[in-house]
Design a protein around this motif. Structure first.
Motif, PDB file in Angstrom:
ATOM      1  N   ARG A 262       1.110  -0.996   0.801  1.00 13.15           N
ATOM      2  CA  ARG A 262       0.053  -0.179  -0.281  1.00 13.15           C
ATOM      3  C   ARG A 262       0.994   1.407   0.345  1.00 13.15           C
ATOM      4  O   ARG A 262       0.287   2.527  -1.140  1.00 13.15           O
ATOM      5  CB  ARG A 262      -0.746   0.107   1.417  1.00 13.15           C
ATOM      6  CG  ARG A 262      -2.402   1.174   1.544  1.00 13.15           C
ATOM      7  CD  ARG A 262      -2.721   1.284   2.693  1.00 13.15           C
ATOM      8  NE  ARG A 262      -3.602  -0.090   2.677  1.00 13.15           N
ATOM      9  CZ  ARG A 262      -4.385  -0.418   2.269  1.00 13.15           C
ATOM     10  NH1 ARG A 262      -5.253   0.909   1.226  1.00 13.15           N
ATOM     11  NH2 ARG A 262      -4.767  -1.593   2.351  1.00 13.15           N
ATOM     12  N   ALA A 263       2.158   1.627   0.579  1.00 14.49           N
ATOM     13  CA  ALA A 263       2.815   2.722   1.221  1.00 14.49           C
ATOM     14  C   ALA A 263       3.204   3.112  -0.460  1.00 14.49           C
ATOM     15  O   ALA A 263       3.557   3.977  -0.450  1.00 14.49           O
ATOM     16  CB  ALA A 263       3.792   2.034   2.348  1.00 14.49           C
ATOM     17  N   THR A 264       4.140   2.153  -0.751  1.00 12.30           N
ATOM     18  CA  THR A 264       4.699   2.298  -2.173  1.00 12.30           C
ATOM     19  C   THR A 264       3.443   2.358  -2.999  1.00 12.30           C
ATOM     20  O   THR A 264       4.118   3.196  -4.366  1.00 12.30           O
ATOM     21  CB  THR A 264       5.564   0.913  -2.540  1.00 12.30           C
ATOM     22  OG1 THR A 264       6.073   0.084  -1.376  1.00 12.30           O
ATOM     23  CG2 THR A 264       6.071   0.367  -4.062  1.00 12.30           C
TER      24      THR A 264
ATOM     25  N   ILE B 278       1.289   8.735  -5.637  1.00  9.85           N
ATOM     26  CA  ILE B 278       0.561  10.355  -5.756  1.00  9.85           C
ATOM     27  C   ILE B 278       1.687  11.257  -6.819  1.00  9.85           C
ATOM     28  O   ILE B 278       2.354  12.185  -7.641  1.00  9.85           O
ATOM     29  CB  ILE B 278       1.079  10.574  -4.350  1.00  9.85           C
ATOM     30  CG1 ILE B 278      -0.066  10.202  -3.430  1.00  9.85           C
ATOM     31  CG2 ILE B 278       1.855  11.750  -3.692  1.00  9.85           C
ATOM     32  CD1 ILE B 278       0.141  10.201  -2.286  1.00  9.85           C
ATOM     33  N   SER B 279       3.617  10.382  -7.293  1.00 10.82           N
ATOM     34  CA  SER B 279       4.414  11.326  -7.050  1.00 10.82           C
ATOM     35  C   SER B 279       3.931  11.591  -9.205  1.00 10.82           C
ATOM     36  O   SER B 279       3.895  12.440  -9.420  1.00 10.82           O
ATOM     37  CB  SER B 279       5.387  10.616  -6.979  1.00 10.82           C
ATOM     38  OG  SER B 279       5.259   9.208  -7.251  1.00 10.82           O
ATOM     39  N   SER B 280       3.352  10.093  -9.541  1.00 10.32           N
ATOM     40  CA  SER B 280       3.203  10.260 -10.846  1.00 10.32           C
ATOM     41  C   SER B 280       1.983  11.787 -11.147  1.00 10.32           C
ATOM     42  O   SER B 280       2.097  12.744 -12.009  1.00 10.32           O
ATOM     43  CB  SER B 280       2.867   9.290 -11.540  1.00 10.32           C
ATOM     44  OG  SER B 280       1.252   8.598 -10.811  1.00 10.32           O
TER      45      SER B 280
ATOM     46  N   ARG C 282       0.970   4.117  -3.548  1.00  9.46           N
ATOM     47  CA  ARG C 282       0.438   4.901  -3.077  1.00  9.46           C
ATOM     48  C   ARG C 282       1.553   6.331  -3.182  1.00  9.46           C
ATOM     49  O   ARG C 282       1.466   7.133  -3.928  1.00  9.46           O
ATOM     50  CB  ARG C 282      -0.255   5.325  -1.254  1.00  9.46           C
ATOM     51  CG  ARG C 282      -1.574   4.716  -0.993  1.00  9.46           C
ATOM     52  CD  ARG C 282      -1.497   5.395   0.600  1.00  9.46           C
ATOM     53  NE  ARG C 282      -2.138   6.387   0.603  1.00  9.46           N
ATOM     54  CZ  ARG C 282      -3.209   6.672   0.179  1.00  9.46           C
ATOM     55  NH1 ARG C 282      -4.150   6.272   0.218  1.00  9.46           N
ATOM     56  NH2 ARG C 282      -3.822   8.488   0.312  1.00  9.46           N
ATOM     57  N   HIS C 283       2.528   5.508  -3.254  1.00 10.77           N
ATOM     58  CA  HIS C 283       3.905   6.882  -2.912  1.00 10.77           C
ATOM     59  C   HIS C 283       4.313   6.896  -4.847  1.00 10.77           C
ATOM     60  O   HIS C 283       3.891   7.971  -5.311  1.00 10.77           O
ATOM     61  CB  HIS C 283       4.989   6.014  -2.718  1.00 10.77           C
ATOM     62  CG  HIS C 283       6.601   7.437  -3.149  1.00 10.77           C
ATOM     63  ND1 HIS C 283       6.901   8.391  -2.764  1.00 10.77           N
ATOM     64  CD2 HIS C 283       6.897   7.301  -4.251  1.00 10.77           C
ATOM     65  CE1 HIS C 283       7.903   8.806  -3.273  1.00 10.77           C
ATOM     66  NE2 HIS C 283       7.784   8.257  -3.910  1.00 10.77           N
ATOM     67  N   ILE C 284       3.713   6.133  -5.479  1.00  6.84           N
ATOM     68  CA  ILE C 284       3.489   6.034  -7.373  1.00  6.84           C
ATOM     69  C   ILE C 284       2.515   7.084  -7.625  1.00  6.84           C
ATOM     70  O   ILE C 284       3.130   7.361  -8.579  1.00  6.84           O
ATOM     71  CB  ILE C 284       4.275   4.268  -7.226  1.00  6.84           C
ATOM     72  CG1 ILE C 284       5.318   3.713  -6.880  1.00  6.84           C
ATOM     73  CG2 ILE C 284       3.490   4.825  -9.204  1.00  6.84           C
ATOM     74  CD1 ILE C 284       5.454   2.562  -7.307  1.00  6.84           C
TER      75      ILE C 284
END
Length: 151
Positions: free
Chosen positions: A66-68, A74-76, A70-72
């Motif tokens: 989930r954390a990875t 959000i950053s994209s 969400r990071h991907i």
């Protein structure tokens, strides 16, 4: 995973064949092939999984927690918004728009693809969208009063 499980991961098919199915009263009601990415919607929205996934052949999956994930996402999204803002700042019609207005517009824009020759809008139709041509080209024609209909 099984239908009703809590979404913990997003899966990307690397090799092999995978399928999904839904079951009601111990009877399979729907079955389909899983390709590409799956599990992302339940993970993104914290919903329980609404289908059971299983391997049909030997294969491998890439797994994102989930954390990875969400990071991907959000950053994209941030990168996509910045690219669209740069494009919008080059549009003469938006020359007097504030940074906040351009940012809000960039957040709201959804890319749409059209085939060569496909009609995007027709004169006289109700306007329901505003289009920017990001790539490719478009031909615009206006029917003058008294002339035959354009096709």
């Amino acid at each position: 995973f099984s239908e009703g499980d809590s979404a913990q991961f997003c899966y990307v098919v690397n090799t092999g064949r995978f399928s999904a199915s839904t079951v009601v009263n111990n009877c399979v009601t729907k079955q389909w092939a899983l390709t590409g990415v799956f599990g992302e919607l339940a993970l993104m929205h914290s919903y329980p999984l609404n289908y059971t996934a299983k391997a049909e052949t030997a294969g491998s999956l890439w797994v994102l927690d989930r954390a990875t994930f969400r990071h991907i996402v959000i950053s994209s999204t941030v990168t996509r918004t910045r690219i669209i803002e740069q494009f919008l700042r080059k549009c003469a019609i938006l020359a007097n728009s504030s940074d906040d207005e351009v940012h809000k517009l960039a957040d709201a824009i959804e890319p749409t693809q059209f085939s060569d020759g496909q009609v995007v809008v027709r004169q006289g139709d109700q306007a329901d969208a505003f289009y920017f041509v990001e790539s490719g080209s478009a031909r615009v024609a206006q029917q003058a009063p008294g002339y035959a209909n354009m096709h």
